[in-house]
Design a protein around this motif. Structure first.
Motif, PDB file in Angstrom:
ATOM      1  N   SER A  17       0.835  -1.200   0.000  1.00  0.00           N
ATOM      2  CA  SER A  17       0.000   0.000   0.000  1.00  0.00           C
ATOM      3  C   SER A  17       0.869   1.248   0.000  1.00  0.00           C
ATOM      4  N   ALA A  18       0.252   2.339  -0.408  1.00  0.00           N
ATOM      5  CA  ALA A  18       0.894   3.647  -0.383  1.00  0.00           C
ATOM      6  C   ALA A  18      -0.186   4.660  -0.059  1.00  0.00           C
ATOM      7  N   SER A  19       0.211   5.746   0.590  1.00  0.00           N
ATOM      8  CA  SER A  19      -0.774   6.767   0.941  1.00  0.00           C
ATOM      9  C   SER A  19      -0.134   8.147   0.902  1.00  0.00           C
ATOM     10  N   VAL A  20      -0.999   9.140   0.832  1.00  0.00           N
ATOM     11  CA  VAL A  20      -0.567  10.536   0.852  1.00  0.00           C
ATOM     12  C   VAL A  20      -1.659  11.354   1.549  1.00  0.00           C
ATOM     13  N   GLU A  21      -1.238  12.326   2.347  1.00  0.00           N
ATOM     14  CA  GLU A  21      -2.175  13.231   3.006  1.00  0.00           C
ATOM     15  C   GLU A  21      -2.116  14.594   2.336  1.00  0.00           C
ATOM     16  N   PHE A  22      -3.262  15.266   2.299  1.00  0.00           N
ATOM     17  CA  PHE A  22      -3.310  16.622   1.753  1.00  0.00           C
ATOM     18  C   PHE A  22      -4.507  17.344   2.338  1.00  0.00           C
ATOM     19  N   VAL A  23      -4.501  18.661   2.196  1.00  0.00           N
ATOM     20  CA  VAL A  23      -5.588  19.494   2.697  1.00  0.00           C
ATOM     21  C   VAL A  23      -6.291  20.139   1.512  1.00  0.00           C
ATOM     22  N   VAL A  24      -7.620  20.129   1.533  1.00  0.00           N
ATOM     23  CA  VAL A  24      -8.398  20.809   0.510  1.00  0.00           C
ATOM     24  C   VAL A  24      -8.350  22.301   0.827  1.00  0.00           C
ATOM     25  N   THR A  25      -7.826  23.079  -0.104  1.00  0.00           N
ATOM     26  CA  THR A  25      -7.725  24.525   0.094  1.00  0.00           C
ATOM     27  C   THR A  25      -8.562  25.255  -0.949  1.00  0.00           C
ATOM     28  N   GLU A  26      -8.848  26.498  -0.645  1.00  0.00           N
ATOM     29  CA  GLU A  26      -9.563  27.339  -1.603  1.00  0.00           C
ATOM     30  C   GLU A  26      -8.764  27.451  -2.901  1.00  0.00           C
ATOM     31  N   GLN A  27      -7.445  27.580  -2.770  1.00  0.00           N
ATOM     32  CA  GLN A  27      -6.592  27.703  -3.951  1.00  0.00           C
ATOM     33  C   GLN A  27      -6.627  26.435  -4.798  1.00  0.00           C
ATOM     34  N   ILE A  96     -13.492  22.947   1.915  1.00  0.00           N
ATOM     35  CA  ILE A  96     -12.262  23.678   2.212  1.00  0.00           C
ATOM     36  C   ILE A  96     -11.879  23.430   3.677  1.00  0.00           C
ATOM     37  N   GLY A  97     -10.622  23.088   3.881  1.00  0.00           N
ATOM     38  CA  GLY A  97     -10.111  22.817   5.221  1.00  0.00           C
ATOM     39  C   GLY A  97     -10.073  21.346   5.581  1.00  0.00           C
ATOM     40  N   ASP A  98     -10.759  20.501   4.826  1.00  0.00           N
ATOM     41  CA  ASP A  98     -10.744  19.069   5.130  1.00  0.00           C
ATOM     42  C   ASP A  98      -9.345  18.498   4.927  1.00  0.00           C
ATOM     43  N   ARG A  99      -8.913  17.701   5.881  1.00  0.00           N
ATOM     44  CA  ARG A  99      -7.637  16.970   5.777  1.00  0.00           C
ATOM     45  C   ARG A  99      -7.954  15.571   5.294  1.00  0.00           C
ATOM     46  N   LEU A 100      -7.366  15.200   4.163  1.00  0.00           N
ATOM     47  CA  LEU A 100      -7.682  13.925   3.535  1.00  0.00           C
ATOM     48  C   LEU A 100      -6.446  13.030   3.437  1.00  0.00           C
ATOM     49  N   GLU A 101      -6.700  11.721   3.460  1.00  0.00           N
ATOM     50  CA  GLU A 101      -5.651  10.743   3.187  1.00  0.00           C
ATOM     51  C   GLU A 101      -6.125   9.846   2.060  1.00  0.00           C
ATOM     52  N   ALA A 102      -5.363   9.807   0.981  1.00  0.00           N
ATOM     53  CA  ALA A 102      -5.629   8.900  -0.132  1.00  0.00           C
ATOM     54  C   ALA A 102      -4.744   7.673   0.045  1.00  0.00           C
ATOM     55  N   LYS A 103      -5.308   6.499  -0.267  1.00  0.00           N
ATOM     56  CA  LYS A 103      -4.553   5.258  -0.078  1.00  0.00           C
ATOM     57  C   LYS A 103      -4.895   4.278  -1.191  1.00  0.00           C
ATOM     58  N   VAL A 104      -3.879   3.584  -1.689  1.00  0.00           N
ATOM     59  CA  VAL A 104      -4.076   2.477  -2.630  1.00  0.00           C
ATOM     60  C   VAL A 104      -3.469   1.228  -2.007  1.00  0.00           C
ATOM     61  N   THR A 105      -4.159   0.092  -2.207  1.00  0.00           N
ATOM     62  CA  THR A 105      -3.705  -1.181  -1.659  1.00  0.00           C
ATOM     63  C   THR A 105      -3.842  -2.250  -2.738  1.00  0.00           C
ATOM     64  N   VAL A 106      -2.797  -3.039  -2.929  1.00  0.00           N
ATOM     65  CA  VAL A 106      -2.802  -4.086  -3.949  1.00  0.00           C
ATOM     66  C   VAL A 106      -3.730  -5.220  -3.524  1.00  0.00           C
ATOM     67  N   GLU A 107      -4.725  -5.510  -4.377  1.00  0.00           N
ATOM     68  CA  GLU A 107      -5.662  -6.605  -4.131  1.00  0.00           C
ATOM     69  C   GLU A 107      -5.401  -7.811  -5.028  1.00  0.00           C
ATOM     70  N   LYS A 108      -4.809  -7.574  -6.206  1.00  0.00           N
ATOM     71  CA  LYS A 108      -4.548  -8.664  -7.137  1.00  0.00           C
ATOM     72  C   LYS A 108      -3.395  -8.271  -8.044  1.00  0.00           C
ATOM     73  N   ASN A 124     -11.485  11.264   5.129  1.00  0.00           N
ATOM     74  CA  ASN A 124     -11.378  12.542   5.825  1.00  0.00           C
ATOM     75  C   ASN A 124     -10.741  12.247   7.186  1.00  0.00           C
ATOM     76  N   LEU A 125      -9.559  12.788   7.425  1.00  0.00           N
ATOM     77  CA  LEU A 125      -8.824  12.476   8.654  1.00  0.00           C
ATOM     78  C   LEU A 125      -9.466  13.057   9.905  1.00  0.00           C
ATOM     79  N   ASP A 126     -10.278  14.091   9.761  1.00  0.00           N
ATOM     80  CA  ASP A 126     -10.922  14.698  10.927  1.00  0.00           C
ATOM     81  C   ASP A 126     -12.171  13.936  11.351  1.00  0.00           C
ATOM     82  N   THR A 127     -12.959  13.477  10.376  1.00  0.00           N
ATOM     83  CA  THR A 127     -14.215  12.788  10.695  1.00  0.00           C
ATOM     84  C   THR A 127     -14.110  11.273  10.571  1.00  0.00           C
ATOM     85  N   ARG A 128     -13.026  10.797   9.955  1.00  0.00           N
ATOM     86  CA  ARG A 128     -12.784   9.373   9.655  1.00  0.00           C
ATOM     87  C   ARG A 128     -13.771   8.839   8.609  1.00  0.00           C
ATOM     88  N   ALA A 129     -14.543   9.706   7.981  1.00  0.00           N
ATOM     89  CA  ALA A 129     -15.492   9.290   6.947  1.00  0.00           C
ATOM     90  C   ALA A 129     -14.737   8.970   5.657  1.00  0.00           C
TER      91      ALA A 129
END
Length: 147
Positions: A17-27, A96-108, A124-129
């Protein structure tokens, strides 16, 4: 993986697996509007979004999906891989302001077809949704076979 390193299907394993975190900004939303010309009022006007029950502008779903593209092309499987299919569900809006984590995991992994199937998810890292979920199909070079 360095920018010059290439994806190699022989190195891909189930469960990787690999992941990256980022924040949704107005820009970020503004740049996407400029690039895509998607001027849906939910994305560009706070008052419109608020009138429709959101606390502010709603980010385009493809912003979250683009983080999946980043992971596929640079980390897993990596440089030289080609994203050829995606099943995706946008399960929650991001704002705007949401902190997100994207993740990919090998299934096959199919070395014969040179294809990897990845579980794709953005949380969403703040709500875990979970805000995006799906499955990606990626063609990966087989360097041992000369491809």
């Amino acid at each position: 993986m360095s920018p010059s390193a290439k994806a190699d299907i022989a190195q891909v394993r189930l469960g990787d697996s690999a992941s990256v975190e980022f924040v949704v900004t107005e820009q970020l939303i503004d740049r996407f509007v400029e690039f895509s010309s998607d001027t849906n009022s939910l994305h560009v006007h706070d008052d419109f979004a608020q009138a429709h029950g959101y606390r502010g502008r709603v980010a385009h779903g493809l912003i979250a999906l683009s983080a999946i593209s980043r992971l596929i092309g640079t980390q897993l499987p990596g440089h030289g891989s080609l994203w050829i299919a995606q099943d995706v569900q946008f399960t929650q809006p991001t704002l705007i302001g949401d902190r997100l984590e994207a993740k990919v995991t090998v299934e096959k992994v199919s070395a014969a077809a040179q294809v990897v199937i990845l579980k794709t998810e953005v949380v969403n890292l703040d709500t875990r949704a979970v805000v995006l979920r799906g499955t990606a199909k990626v063609r990966v070079p087989n360097h041992a076979g000369g491809v």
